[in-house]
Design a protein around this motif. Structure first.
Motif, PDB file in Angstrom:
ATOM      1  N   ARG A   1     -21.817  12.035  72.287  1.00 41.55           N
ATOM      2  CA  ARG A   1     -21.630  11.115  71.166  1.00 41.55           C
ATOM      3  C   ARG A   1     -21.249  11.828  69.875  1.00 41.55           C
ATOM      4  O   ARG A   1     -20.692  11.201  68.978  1.00 41.55           O
ATOM      5  CB  ARG A   1     -22.906  10.297  70.942  1.00 41.55           C
ATOM      6  CG  ARG A   1     -23.220   9.317  72.049  1.00 41.55           C
ATOM      7  CD  ARG A   1     -24.435   8.478  71.712  1.00 41.55           C
ATOM      8  NE  ARG A   1     -25.625   9.288  71.549  1.00 41.55           N
ATOM      9  CZ  ARG A   1     -26.443   9.632  72.535  1.00 41.55           C
ATOM     10  NH1 ARG A   1     -26.177   9.226  73.759  1.00 41.55           N
ATOM     11  NH2 ARG A   1     -27.513  10.358  72.316  1.00 41.55           N
TER      12      ARG A   1
ATOM     13  N   TRP B   1     -17.429   4.299  71.794  1.00 44.92           N
ATOM     14  CA  TRP B   1     -17.988   5.059  70.670  1.00 44.92           C
ATOM     15  C   TRP B   1     -19.468   4.789  70.459  1.00 44.92           C
ATOM     16  O   TRP B   1     -20.114   5.429  69.652  1.00 44.92           O
ATOM     17  CB  TRP B   1     -17.188   4.823  69.410  1.00 44.92           C
ATOM     18  CG  TRP B   1     -17.206   3.420  68.839  1.00 44.92           C
ATOM     19  CD1 TRP B   1     -17.526   2.259  69.469  1.00 44.92           C
ATOM     20  CD2 TRP B   1     -16.874   3.070  67.506  1.00 44.92           C
ATOM     21  NE1 TRP B   1     -17.410   1.188  68.621  1.00 44.92           N
ATOM     22  CE2 TRP B   1     -17.004   1.657  67.404  1.00 44.92           C
ATOM     23  CE3 TRP B   1     -16.468   3.781  66.386  1.00 44.92           C
ATOM     24  CZ2 TRP B   1     -16.742   0.963  66.221  1.00 44.92           C
ATOM     25  CZ3 TRP B   1     -16.215   3.086  65.209  1.00 44.92           C
ATOM     26  CH2 TRP B   1     -16.344   1.702  65.133  1.00 44.92           C
ATOM     27  N   ASN B   2     -20.045   3.805  71.180  1.00 50.21           N
ATOM     28  CA  ASN B   2     -21.491   3.578  71.119  1.00 50.21           C
ATOM     29  C   ASN B   2     -22.262   4.553  71.984  1.00 50.21           C
ATOM     30  O   ASN B   2     -23.249   5.144  71.557  1.00 50.21           O
ATOM     31  CB  ASN B   2     -21.830   2.150  71.570  1.00 50.21           C
ATOM     32  CG  ASN B   2     -21.383   1.110  70.576  1.00 50.21           C
ATOM     33  OD1 ASN B   2     -21.764   1.145  69.424  1.00 50.21           O
ATOM     34  ND2 ASN B   2     -20.556   0.193  71.031  1.00 50.21           N
ATOM     35  N   ASN B   3     -21.809   4.698  73.262  1.00 48.35           N
ATOM     36  CA  ASN B   3     -22.612   5.466  74.217  1.00 48.35           C
ATOM     37  C   ASN B   3     -21.862   6.580  74.925  1.00 48.35           C
ATOM     38  O   ASN B   3     -22.458   7.334  75.683  1.00 48.35           O
ATOM     39  CB  ASN B   3     -23.206   4.516  75.261  1.00 48.35           C
ATOM     40  CG  ASN B   3     -22.151   3.608  75.861  1.00 48.35           C
ATOM     41  OD1 ASN B   3     -21.061   4.049  76.184  1.00 48.35           O
ATOM     42  ND2 ASN B   3     -22.468   2.328  76.012  1.00 48.35           N
ATOM     43  N   GLY B   4     -20.553   6.697  74.709  1.00 48.96           N
ATOM     44  CA  GLY B   4     -19.805   7.808  75.286  1.00 48.96           C
ATOM     45  C   GLY B   4     -19.269   7.582  76.686  1.00 48.96           C
ATOM     46  O   GLY B   4     -18.596   8.476  77.236  1.00 48.96           O
TER      47      GLY B   4
ATOM     48  N   TYR C   1     -27.017   5.903  66.747  1.00 47.22           N
ATOM     49  CA  TYR C   1     -27.950   6.069  67.855  1.00 47.22           C
ATOM     50  C   TYR C   1     -29.179   6.746  67.278  1.00 47.22           C
ATOM     51  O   TYR C   1     -29.185   7.950  67.062  1.00 47.22           O
ATOM     52  CB  TYR C   1     -27.323   6.919  68.953  1.00 47.22           C
ATOM     53  CG  TYR C   1     -28.070   6.874  70.263  1.00 47.22           C
ATOM     54  CD1 TYR C   1     -27.690   5.997  71.270  1.00 47.22           C
ATOM     55  CD2 TYR C   1     -29.149   7.710  70.499  1.00 47.22           C
ATOM     56  CE1 TYR C   1     -28.365   5.955  72.478  1.00 47.22           C
ATOM     57  CE2 TYR C   1     -29.833   7.674  71.701  1.00 47.22           C
ATOM     58  CZ  TYR C   1     -29.438   6.799  72.686  1.00 47.22           C
ATOM     59  OH  TYR C   1     -30.113   6.761  73.883  1.00 47.22           O
TER      60      TYR C   1
ATOM     61  N   ALA D   1     -27.222   2.557  72.225  1.00 40.11           N
ATOM     62  CA  ALA D   1     -26.809   2.726  70.839  1.00 40.11           C
ATOM     63  C   ALA D   1     -26.792   1.374  70.133  1.00 40.11           C
ATOM     64  O   ALA D   1     -26.749   0.323  70.760  1.00 40.11           O
ATOM     65  CB  ALA D   1     -25.421   3.358  70.775  1.00 40.11           C
TER      66      ALA D   1
END
Length: 330
Positions: free
Chosen positions: A87, A112-115, A174, A212
């Protein structure tokens, strides 16, 4: 002819099943680049640098920022292989950029929240190419606020509940939060959706989130406990596990926790009603000898004032007459 057909089937079916099994287990390659998205627009420009040494799944980008991953089987049509990128990089100064902002060859394909990889492409001739990942300068700003749920005074023996609200701006974050009560509170077990808590001392806990926080989303969690002794303090909430944050001013919040007096309203002591007892006998008084009675004039009810005045006038007139007569004789 029938015998030939049967023989062909007997030979062909095993070969067909072997070929099918081989095709289903055939590996394919996922490849792409990692780059530093300096302007944060989600699109790779030729002037933006490629990133070596970036971990993507089980692979690491080379000196030119490229990576290759061998996947064990081909997905059925389009789908996202289970590949995850970190991240953030450079101690949180750069985070995953916004995905799917441009052409397939120059945008970022990782959530882009959790990869996790997000793509609808299918391998072409065993290759899934241009699966890129971009990292932009940190822009997220998470914040926390703690609010008591109970109203009115708190007493020893009461249960107390505090609401923890974590929000952020237009960029994902996150984070976790550390909640600490003052001494004199026994914490209740934490039960939060998509999160868990680790104890911190005897009156604190670290709440960590498994997912996230989406942009502009607020997450609400509750923590509770029982008051076991008089308290005059605060409950604090601090953001933790934050890979990046542009403003630390809203990363901490507190709320009061103070026990009231034993009783909140004065109560009057009831007065016991005394049983009524007979009145005591009056104390005997000494007998006083009576003097001879003097009969009083009868009271007629008439006002004696005017007759008294009239008598005085007559008396004065008589005296005046006598004095006048003596003077004449003389």
């Amino acid at each position: 002819m029938k015998r030939f057909a049967v023989a062909a089937l007997a030979v062909g079916l095993p070969l067909l099943s072997v070929a099918t099994a081989h095709a289903s287990s055939q590996s394919y390659t996922v490849s792409g680049v990692a780059w530093k998205d300096l302007n944060g627009d989600g699109i790779r420009q030729s002037s933006e640098p490629l990133l070596p040494g970036i971990k993507i799944g089980s692979a690491t980008t080379d000196a030119n920022g490229r990576y290759k991953l061998e996947m064990p089987s081909s997905p059925d049509g389009a789908g996202s292989p289970p590949i995850q990128a970190g991240r953030s990089i450079e101690d949180g100064r750069f985070v995953l950029t916004r995905p799917s902002q441009g052409p397939a060859g120059t945008n970022s394909d990782f959530d882009w929240n959790n990869g996790w990889l997000q793509t609808n492409e299918a391998p072409v001739q065993g290759l899934l190419d241009n699966i890129d990942v971009g990292y932009m300068p940190t822009r997220n700003d998470a914040g926390v606020k703690i609010t008591p749920k109970q109203t009115g005074p708190v007493h020893v023996g009461d249960d107390v509940v505090y609401e923890i609200a974590i929000d952020n701006n237009a960029f994902p974050s996150y984070v976790g939060v550390r909640v600490v009560f003052p001494e004199g509170v026994t914490l209740a077990p934490f039960n939060g959706v998509s999160s868990w808590a680790d104890p911190v001392g005897t009156t604190g806990m670290d709440i960590r989130f498994l997912r996230a926080i989406e942009p502009n989303e607020t997450r609400i969690r509750e923590v509770s406990g029982k008051v076991t002794k008089p308290i005059d303090g605060v409950v604090t909430a601090d953001l933790i596990d934050r890979a990046s944050d542009v403003d630390g001013a809203n990363d901490k919040s507190s709320a009061p926790l103070k026990t009231a007096e034993t009783s909140t309203t004065p109560t009057s002591t009831p007065v016991a009603t005394q049983p009524t007892s007979p009145a005591p006998n009056p104390k005997p008084q000494p007998v006083v000898a009576k003097s001879p009675e003097v009969k009083a004039l009868a009271n007629t009810g008439a006002d004696p004032t005017w007759p008294l005045i009239g008598g005085l006038v007559l008396l004065a007139a008589g005296v005046g007459t006598v004095l006048f007569a003596r003077r004449r004789r003389a």
